[in-house]
Design a protein around this motif. Structure first.
Motif, PDB file in Angstrom:
ATOM      1  N   GLU A  27      55.635  27.868   9.606  1.00 25.72           N
ATOM      2  CA  GLU A  27      54.902  28.453   8.481  1.00 25.72           C
ATOM      3  C   GLU A  27      53.445  28.017   8.588  1.00 25.72           C
ATOM      4  N   THR A  28      52.699  28.725   9.415  1.00 27.80           N
ATOM      5  CA  THR A  28      51.283  28.423   9.614  1.00 27.80           C
ATOM      6  C   THR A  28      50.585  29.708  10.025  1.00 27.80           C
ATOM      7  N   SER A  29      49.282  29.659  10.210  1.00 27.01           N
ATOM      8  CA  SER A  29      48.577  30.880  10.613  1.00 27.01           C
ATOM      9  C   SER A  29      47.356  30.509  11.456  1.00 27.01           C
ATOM     10  N   GLU A  35      40.388  27.395  10.275  1.00 22.23           N
ATOM     11  CA  GLU A  35      39.581  26.929   9.136  1.00 22.23           C
ATOM     12  C   GLU A  35      39.719  25.420   8.889  1.00 22.23           C
ATOM     13  N   ARG A  36      40.943  24.878   9.060  1.00 22.83           N
ATOM     14  CA  ARG A  36      41.166  23.466   8.722  1.00 22.83           C
ATOM     15  C   ARG A  36      40.888  22.524   9.881  1.00 22.83           C
ATOM     16  N   THR A  37      40.848  23.065  11.143  1.00 23.93           N
ATOM     17  CA  THR A  37      40.661  22.165  12.293  1.00 23.93           C
ATOM     18  C   THR A  37      39.556  22.619  13.246  1.00 23.93           C
ATOM     19  N   ALA A 111      43.983   4.964  22.608  1.00 25.35           N
ATOM     20  CA  ALA A 111      44.042   6.329  22.055  1.00 25.35           C
ATOM     21  C   ALA A 111      42.753   7.100  22.351  1.00 25.35           C
ATOM     22  N   CYS A 112      42.195   7.698  21.326  1.00 21.36           N
ATOM     23  CA  CYS A 112      41.038   8.591  21.525  1.00 21.36           C
ATOM     24  C   CYS A 112      39.751   7.814  21.773  1.00 21.36           C
ATOM     25  N   GLY A 113      39.808   6.487  21.598  1.00 24.63           N
ATOM     26  CA  GLY A 113      38.654   5.656  21.935  1.00 24.63           C
ATOM     27  C   GLY A 113      38.691   5.231  23.399  1.00 24.63           C
ATOM     28  N   ASN A 212      49.447  10.228   9.468  1.00 26.99           N
ATOM     29  CA  ASN A 212      49.069  10.576   8.111  1.00 26.99           C
ATOM     30  C   ASN A 212      47.681  11.219   8.233  1.00 26.99           C
ATOM     31  N   GLY A 213      47.677  12.535   8.372  1.00 24.17           N
ATOM     32  CA  GLY A 213      46.448  13.272   8.706  1.00 24.17           C
ATOM     33  C   GLY A 213      45.311  12.996   7.741  1.00 24.17           C
ATOM     34  N   ARG A 214      45.620  13.004   6.439  1.00 24.53           N
ATOM     35  CA  ARG A 214      44.564  12.810   5.434  1.00 24.53           C
ATOM     36  C   ARG A 214      43.947  11.420   5.544  1.00 24.53           C
ATOM     37  N   ALA A 215      44.812  10.385   5.747  1.00 26.64           N
ATOM     38  CA  ALA A 215      44.308   9.004   5.846  1.00 26.64           C
ATOM     39  C   ALA A 215      43.448   8.845   7.098  1.00 26.64           C
ATOM     40  N   ALA A 250      38.451  15.532  17.186  1.00 27.25           N
ATOM     41  CA  ALA A 250      39.758  15.491  16.524  1.00 27.25           C
ATOM     42  C   ALA A 250      39.925  16.655  15.559  1.00 27.25           C
ATOM     43  N   ASN A 251      38.836  17.029  14.920  1.00 23.52           N
ATOM     44  CA  ASN A 251      38.866  18.099  13.923  1.00 23.52           C
ATOM     45  C   ASN A 251      37.399  18.463  13.658  1.00 23.52           C
ATOM     46  N   ILE A 252      37.050  19.733  13.725  1.00 21.82           N
ATOM     47  CA  ILE A 252      35.640  20.114  13.565  1.00 21.82           C
ATOM     48  C   ILE A 252      35.114  19.678  12.197  1.00 21.82           C
ATOM     49  N   ARG A 253      36.023  19.600  11.196  1.00 24.49           N
ATOM     50  CA  ARG A 253      35.557  19.202   9.852  1.00 24.49           C
ATOM     51  C   ARG A 253      35.161  17.722   9.816  1.00 24.49           C
ATOM     52  N   ILE A 254      35.788  16.892  10.671  1.00 23.47           N
ATOM     53  CA  ILE A 254      35.374  15.481  10.751  1.00 23.47           C
ATOM     54  C   ILE A 254      33.946  15.426  11.283  1.00 23.47           C
ATOM     55  N   GLY A 309      40.436   6.610  16.975  1.00 30.14           N
ATOM     56  CA  GLY A 309      41.809   7.121  16.869  1.00 30.14           C
ATOM     57  C   GLY A 309      42.818   6.004  16.731  1.00 30.14           C
ATOM     58  N   GLY A 310      44.029   6.246  17.246  1.00 26.98           N
ATOM     59  CA  GLY A 310      45.161   5.326  17.092  1.00 26.98           C
ATOM     60  C   GLY A 310      44.755   3.882  17.299  1.00 26.98           C
ATOM     61  N   GLY A 311      45.193   3.037  16.399  1.00 28.02           N
ATOM     62  CA  GLY A 311      44.813   1.622  16.498  1.00 28.02           C
ATOM     63  C   GLY A 311      44.815   0.940  15.120  1.00 28.02           C
TER      64      GLY A 311
HETATM   65  N1  ACO Z   1      49.624  25.344   8.578  1.00 22.86           N
HETATM   66  C1  ACO Z   1      49.595  25.645   7.268  1.00 22.86           C
HETATM   67  N2  ACO Z   1      49.582  24.703   6.300  1.00 22.86           N
HETATM   68  C2  ACO Z   1      49.582  23.420   6.676  1.00 22.86           C
HETATM   69  C3  ACO Z   1      49.603  23.034   8.039  1.00 22.86           C
HETATM   70  C4  ACO Z   1      49.633  24.063   9.001  1.00 22.86           C
HETATM   71  N3  ACO Z   1      49.657  23.806  10.328  1.00 22.86           N
HETATM   72  N4  ACO Z   1      49.589  21.698   8.098  1.00 22.86           N
HETATM   73  C5  ACO Z   1      49.566  21.239   6.836  1.00 22.86           C
HETATM   74  N5  ACO Z   1      49.566  22.286   5.992  1.00 22.86           N
HETATM   75  C6  ACO Z   1      49.556  22.257   4.529  1.00 22.86           C
HETATM   76  C7  ACO Z   1      50.075  20.958   3.962  1.00 22.86           C
HETATM   77  O1  ACO Z   1      51.471  20.966   3.907  1.00 22.86           O
HETATM   78  C8  ACO Z   1      49.422  20.961   2.602  1.00 22.86           C
HETATM   79  O2  ACO Z   1      50.180  21.779   1.740  1.00 22.86           O
HETATM   80  P1  ACO Z   1      50.422  21.341   0.199  1.00 22.86           P
HETATM   81  O3  ACO Z   1      49.042  21.322  -0.402  1.00 22.86           O
HETATM   82  O4  ACO Z   1      51.308  22.407  -0.295  1.00 22.86           O
HETATM   83  O5  ACO Z   1      51.049  19.991   0.257  1.00 22.86           O
HETATM   84  C9  ACO Z   1      48.089  21.637   2.838  1.00 22.86           C
HETATM   85  O6  ACO Z   1      48.213  22.345   4.090  1.00 22.86           O
HETATM   86  C10 ACO Z   1      46.939  20.677   2.947  1.00 22.86           C
HETATM   87  O7  ACO Z   1      47.345  19.562   3.747  1.00 22.86           O
HETATM   88  P2  ACO Z   1      46.345  18.428   4.142  1.00 22.86           P
HETATM   89  O8  ACO Z   1      47.089  17.398   4.933  1.00 22.86           O
HETATM   90  O9  ACO Z   1      45.569  17.980   2.955  1.00 22.86           O
HETATM   91  O10 ACO Z   1      45.391  19.266   5.089  1.00 22.86           O
HETATM   92  P3  ACO Z   1      44.067  18.809   5.706  1.00 22.86           P
HETATM   93  O11 ACO Z   1      42.992  19.701   5.318  1.00 22.86           O
HETATM   94  O12 ACO Z   1      43.838  17.313   5.584  1.00 22.86           O
HETATM   95  O13 ACO Z   1      44.328  19.085   7.263  1.00 22.86           O
HETATM   96  C11 ACO Z   1      44.851  17.861   9.237  1.00 22.86           C
HETATM   97  C12 ACO Z   1      45.384  18.412   7.930  1.00 22.86           C
HETATM   98  C13 ACO Z   1      44.391  19.014  10.078  1.00 22.86           C
HETATM   99  C14 ACO Z   1      45.986  17.100   9.932  1.00 22.86           C
HETATM  100  C15 ACO Z   1      43.676  16.904   8.944  1.00 22.86           C
HETATM  101  O14 ACO Z   1      44.031  15.987   7.948  1.00 22.86           O
HETATM  102  C16 ACO Z   1      43.206  16.150  10.152  1.00 22.86           C
HETATM  103  O15 ACO Z   1      42.679  16.710  11.079  1.00 22.86           O
HETATM  104  N6  ACO Z   1      43.344  14.815  10.105  1.00 22.86           N
HETATM  105  C17 ACO Z   1      42.820  13.974  11.160  1.00 22.86           C
HETATM  106  C18 ACO Z   1      43.740  13.995  12.312  1.00 22.86           C
HETATM  107  C19 ACO Z   1      43.164  13.141  13.368  1.00 22.86           C
HETATM  108  O16 ACO Z   1      41.974  13.003  13.522  1.00 22.86           O
HETATM  109  N7  ACO Z   1      43.995  12.519  14.147  1.00 22.86           N
HETATM  110  C20 ACO Z   1      43.453  11.656  15.111  1.00 22.86           C
HETATM  111  C21 ACO Z   1      44.319  11.731  16.207  1.00 22.86           C
HETATM  112  S1  ACO Z   1      43.499  11.100  17.539  1.00 22.86           S
HETATM  113  C22 ACO Z   1      44.553  10.012  18.343  1.00 22.86           C
HETATM  114  O17 ACO Z   1      44.378   8.838  18.300  1.00 22.86           O
HETATM  115  C23 ACO Z   1      45.706  10.605  19.045  1.00 22.86           C
END
Ligand code: ACO
Length: 329
Positions: A27-29, A35-37, A111-113, A212-215, A250-254, A309-311
């Protein structure tokens, strides 16, 4: 002893995965993911294609881009969270596959560092005069470590590799560095292995990525906003002196949030997120290479590379770009 980086090569697997792939079973698009990444596509390795294979392809690309003798490499560092095996190291496998005689070999788990940690360590080996030519590779096959049913994480990651050679030079082009870790936040992003707890909390030891994406998002923005000015000051630069910022993608919004808070124009930010996804340790060299190919990054440009990243861990370094692509495929 001075150090410089004059050569680079990258590789991504052939299997291109667009956002529509995830639409078929989750369930995604495409719109949500863009938009979110910021991600439009990423690459996944084949079933029998592992991190060391990607490393070798990146080094082969480096040899096509530059006239350099890889057989002279005396140390190999592979930064990865997805080694083929825990033991032997991916670096040892790369040494064997490339037939580089007698090189020291280690993997870095940051990780990503990891790629930036690799450059910092390579510079240290050269400064200590124990080594003269260090191959630093950031490489991942994260597609093998993601839970494809978890829409919060599986849409983010991609596979790839980027290699550079850090070598002795008459002039110094690799400047100040910074490292920073908040190990107490380790539970926010991990790939489980043997332990069934993280920070005392029970986890599923399924060898998959959990985050925990948000954290992580919040931590990433605040860590970069804190550390970039510290590193710039350490290097006696001002923020304006950065020609190009190459943060981990990691995410264009970051990246947008960090540039906005630091009042850096987004045009100064070189990313690899759109076309490769989050390739962790490979994301910075991939962005650097593409910045060179597009003509955006030029000789003597002042770059600030910063991974996180991870750490949860972070590493940054200031350097002067000394890479000129001699022949691009
Ligand atoms: N498609 C549709 N909806 C989704 C998806 C998806 N793929 N993923 C999550 N959602 C939903 C959630 O369930 C949530 O729904 P709800 O409001 O009904 O609960 C809603 O979208 C918003 O979820 P959030 O987690 O608040 O979305 P957010 O805007 O934070 O985006 C994301 C999530 C993309 C994971 C973001 O938090 C992010 O990029 N975090 C950083 C990740 C990161 O940098 N990781 C580092 C890894 S590097 C390394 O060391 C490996």
């Amino acid at each position: 002893m001075n150090a410089t980086i004059k050569s680079i090569g990258i590789y991504h697997p052939e299997r291109e995965i667009t956002n529509s792939f995830f639409e078929t079973y989750l369930e995604t698009s495409d719109q949500w993911i863009r938009e979110r990444t910021g991600i439009e596509k990423r690459y996944f390795s084949l079933e029998n294609e592992y991190t060391s294979d990607l490393c070798v392809k990146a080094v082969e690309a480096l040899q096509k881009n530059h006239k350099t003798d890889v057989q002279e490499v005396d140390f190999i560092i592979v930064a990865t969270s997805t080694p083929d095996q825990i033991l032997p190291s991916a670096a040892s496998r790369v040494q064997a596959k490339l037939g580089i005689p007698h090189a020291g070999c280690i993997d870095i788990s940051a990780a990503c560092g990891g790629f930036v940690y690799g450059i910092i360590l390579a510079k240290g080996l050269i400064a200590a005069q124990t080594h003269r030519k260090v191959l630093v590779i950031g490489a991942e096959t994260l597609s093998k470590a993601i839970d494809l049913s978890d829409r919060n994480s599986c849409i983010l990651f991609g596979d790839g590799a980027g290699a550079v050679i850090v070598e002795v030079s008459s002039e110094n082009h690799i400047f100040n560095a910074l490292t920073d870790t908040e190990g107490n936040l380790g539970k926010e992003l991990f790939i489980s292995h043997l332990s069934e707890t993280v920070d005392g909390e029970p986890i599923l030891a399924d060898r998959k990525m959990h985050q925990n994406g948000r954290a992580v998002f919040k931590w990433a923005v605040s860590t970069l906003v804190k550390n970039i000015p510290i590193l710039v000051a350490k290097n006696n630069w001002k923020l304006d002196d950065i020609d190009f910022l190459i943060p981990h993608s990691a995410n264009i919004r970051i990246l947008e949030a960090v540039c906005k808070k630091l009042e850096l124009p987004m045009e100064k930010c070189v990313e690899s997120i759109r076309n490769y996804g989050n390739t962790s340790a490979a994301s910075i060299p991939i962005a650097w290479y593409n910045g060179l190919v597009s003509g955006k990054i030029k000789s003597h440009d002042q770059l600030l590379l910063i991974g996180f990243g991870g750490g949860l861990t972070c590493a940054g370094i200031c350097l002067e770009n000394n890479i000129v692509l001699e022949k691009v495929d």
